[in-house]
Design a protein around this motif. Structure first.
Motif, PDB file in Angstrom:
ATOM      1  N   GLU A  76       0.832  -1.208   0.000  1.00  0.00           N
ATOM      2  CA  GLU A  76       0.000   0.000   0.000  1.00  0.00           C
ATOM      3  C   GLU A  76       0.870   1.263   0.000  1.00  0.00           C
ATOM      4  N   GLN A  77       1.906   1.278   0.846  1.00  0.00           N
ATOM      5  CA  GLN A  77       2.790   2.435   0.894  1.00  0.00           C
ATOM      6  C   GLN A  77       3.634   2.545  -0.373  1.00  0.00           C
ATOM      7  N   GLN A  78       3.988   1.404  -0.941  1.00  0.00           N
ATOM      8  CA  GLN A  78       4.764   1.408  -2.168  1.00  0.00           C
ATOM      9  C   GLN A  78       3.957   2.025  -3.309  1.00  0.00           C
ATOM     10  N   ALA A  79       2.693   1.634  -3.398  1.00  0.00           N
ATOM     11  CA  ALA A  79       1.830   2.191  -4.446  1.00  0.00           C
ATOM     12  C   ALA A  79       1.679   3.706  -4.278  1.00  0.00           C
ATOM     13  N   LYS A  80       1.589   4.155  -3.027  1.00  0.00           N
ATOM     14  CA  LYS A  80       1.468   5.592  -2.763  1.00  0.00           C
ATOM     15  C   LYS A  80       2.746   6.326  -3.157  1.00  0.00           C
ATOM     16  N   ALA A  81       3.890   5.724  -2.867  1.00  0.00           N
ATOM     17  CA  ALA A  81       5.165   6.359  -3.212  1.00  0.00           C
ATOM     18  C   ALA A  81       5.323   6.496  -4.724  1.00  0.00           C
ATOM     19  N   TYR A  82       4.916   5.451  -5.466  1.00  0.00           N
ATOM     20  CA  TYR A  82       5.047   5.489  -6.919  1.00  0.00           C
ATOM     21  C   TYR A  82       3.993   6.385  -7.571  1.00  0.00           C
ATOM     22  N   ALA A  83       2.887   6.623  -6.890  1.00  0.00           N
ATOM     23  CA  ALA A  83       1.833   7.474  -7.453  1.00  0.00           C
ATOM     24  C   ALA A  83       2.260   8.930  -7.496  1.00  0.00           C
ATOM     25  N   GLY A  84       3.123   9.341  -6.565  1.00  0.00           N
ATOM     26  CA  GLY A  84       3.589  10.714  -6.540  1.00  0.00           C
ATOM     27  C   GLY A  84       2.566  11.670  -5.950  1.00  0.00           C
ATOM     28  N   THR A  85       2.994  12.897  -5.720  1.00  0.00           N
ATOM     29  CA  THR A  85       2.132  13.940  -5.172  1.00  0.00           C
ATOM     30  C   THR A  85       2.111  15.114  -6.144  1.00  0.00           C
ATOM     31  N   ALA A  86       0.923  15.439  -6.623  1.00  0.00           N
ATOM     32  CA  ALA A  86       0.802  16.529  -7.594  1.00  0.00           C
ATOM     33  C   ALA A  86       0.970  17.877  -6.916  1.00  0.00           C
ATOM     34  N   ASP A  87       1.627  18.809  -7.591  1.00  0.00           N
ATOM     35  CA  ASP A  87       1.758  20.167  -7.083  1.00  0.00           C
ATOM     36  C   ASP A  87       0.401  20.868  -7.148  1.00  0.00           C
ATOM     37  N   VAL A  88       0.172  21.773  -6.232  1.00  0.00           N
ATOM     38  CA  VAL A  88      -1.051  22.578  -6.251  1.00  0.00           C
ATOM     39  C   VAL A  88      -0.939  23.587  -7.393  1.00  0.00           C
ATOM     40  N   THR A  89      -1.933  23.618  -8.266  1.00  0.00           N
ATOM     41  CA  THR A  89      -1.919  24.548  -9.386  1.00  0.00           C
ATOM     42  C   THR A  89      -3.332  25.029  -9.660  1.00  0.00           C
ATOM     43  N   TYR A  90      -3.437  26.239 -10.205  1.00  0.00           N
ATOM     44  CA  TYR A  90      -4.750  26.815 -10.493  1.00  0.00           C
ATOM     45  C   TYR A  90      -5.077  26.781 -11.973  1.00  0.00           C
ATOM     46  N   ASP A  91      -4.147  26.290 -12.787  1.00  0.00           N
ATOM     47  CA  ASP A  91      -4.385  26.192 -14.218  1.00  0.00           C
ATOM     48  C   ASP A  91      -3.544  25.046 -14.757  1.00  0.00           C
ATOM     49  N   THR A  92      -4.175  23.895 -14.905  1.00  0.00           N
ATOM     50  CA  THR A  92      -3.442  22.703 -15.322  1.00  0.00           C
ATOM     51  C   THR A  92      -3.036  22.748 -16.792  1.00  0.00           C
ATOM     52  N   CYS A  98       4.819  17.294 -10.328  1.00  0.00           N
ATOM     53  CA  CYS A  98       4.618  16.134  -9.461  1.00  0.00           C
ATOM     54  C   CYS A  98       5.943  15.808  -8.798  1.00  0.00           C
ATOM     55  N   ARG A  99       5.877  15.247  -7.590  1.00  0.00           N
ATOM     56  CA  ARG A  99       7.099  14.888  -6.875  1.00  0.00           C
ATOM     57  C   ARG A  99       6.950  13.532  -6.205  1.00  0.00           C
ATOM     58  N   TRP A 100       8.051  12.812  -6.172  1.00  0.00           N
ATOM     59  CA  TRP A 100       8.123  11.492  -5.561  1.00  0.00           C
ATOM     60  C   TRP A 100       9.281  11.483  -4.565  1.00  0.00           C
ATOM     61  N   LYS A 101       9.118  10.751  -3.469  1.00  0.00           N
ATOM     62  CA  LYS A 101      10.180  10.684  -2.455  1.00  0.00           C
ATOM     63  C   LYS A 101      10.150   9.333  -1.772  1.00  0.00           C
TER      64      LYS A 101
END
Length: 284
Positions: A76-92, A98-101
């Motif tokens: 579960e944690q591995q899938a979350k790590a590979y999914a990454g975290t999208a940056d907050v943006t107001y115009d995609t 996106c960032r991964w750690k």
């Protein structure tokens, strides 16, 4: 025989009504389209009108190599790590990221991917030209080292016995030492650290530099942050422009041991691998 009745002016009114309700030619246009005098030709729009989804732009196999610490995590944690975290943006359609750690007993690795779509609102400047200006500013801000210049003649070594010795007052590229003369096209073998001022031992050929065969223009930066209280962190950035989109890849590693130095060659190779994959996606 039934006679047809013709009402004068009806046909004219119908024609005028049709003209008023017809298409204006703005259907499908976007807010960032160039406005101006319709009788003049505006500079062309860029190739890209939208941006790719960044968190899905790096495939799982590549992420496994970039984030070795994630392989030991529970599913579960591995899938979350590979999914990454999208940056907050107001115009995609204009800027996304996106960032991964992932942490491991040996080191912490982080990957950041950013896409910026540049739009020119000046009718005389194309989106591509405006993107080129934005990219040029990033190159300037990176302070890439200039190649050392060869001496103009052998006589400059000092035929009268007064040779110039390198020092604080020597201008860049003016070092007349044998090593500088033998390799006039090489950049300095060390680059200053961003924190302590001590040189980061960047191997020859791996110094920050421009890159070829990657988008319309590209460069690589390599920064080793030294600190007395924390482990050393190396960040390799690869930035390239393709038409009116600027892509940034930042890959960093921070070893757990304070005495360990992240390998420059390994980080540069992996950051460039990500950049090449992204360039292929934008060229599809």
């Amino acid at each position: 025989m039934q006679r047809k009745v013709f009402v004068p002016g009806v046909a004219l009114l119908a024609t005028l009504a049709a003209g008023c309700t017809g298409g204006s030619g703005t259907e499908g246009s976007t807010a960032d389209s160039k406005a101006g005098d319709p009788t003049t030709s505006a500079a062309p729009d860029g190739k890209y009108r939208t941006l790719r989804e960044p968190c899905g732009s790096v495939d799982r196999a590549l992420l496994r190599d970039l984030l070795p610490g994630a392989t030991s995590l529970p599913p579960e944690q591995q899938a979350k790590a590979y999914a990454g975290t999208a940056d907050v943006t107001y115009d995609t359609d204009r800027q996304v990221g996106c960032r991964w750690k992932a942490d491991s007993p040996e080191a912490t690795h982080q990957l950041v991917v950013e896409f910026e779509r540049v739009v020119s609102y000046d009718t005389t400047v194309s989106d591509d030209d405006r993107a080129e200006e934005v990219y040029a500013k990033q190159v300037t801000a990176a302070h890439l080292p200039s190649p050392s210049a060869p001496p103009e003649s052998a006589d400059e070594e000092g035929t009268d016995g007064e040779s110039t010795s390198p020092g604080a007052d020597a201008s860049p590229g003016a070092d007349a030492s044998p090593s500088a003369s033998a390799k006039p096209d090489s950049a300095p073998e060390t680059t200053p650290s961003s924190e302590s001022g001590a040189p980061s031992q960047t191997p020859e050929g791996l110094q920050p530099r421009t890159l070829g065969s990657l988008g319309d223009a590209a460069f690589l930066d390599d920064v080793l942050a030294r600190s007395d209280s924390t482990a050393q962190r190396r960040t390799v950035s690869v930035v390239f422009r393709t038409s009116n989109v600027i892509v940034t890849v930042r890959y960093s590693a921070q070893p757990a041991l304070m005495t360990a130095v992240p390998d420059s060659k390994e980080l540069q190779e992996k950051a460039q691998a990500v950049a090449r994959k992204l360039a292929e996606q934008f060229s599809e």
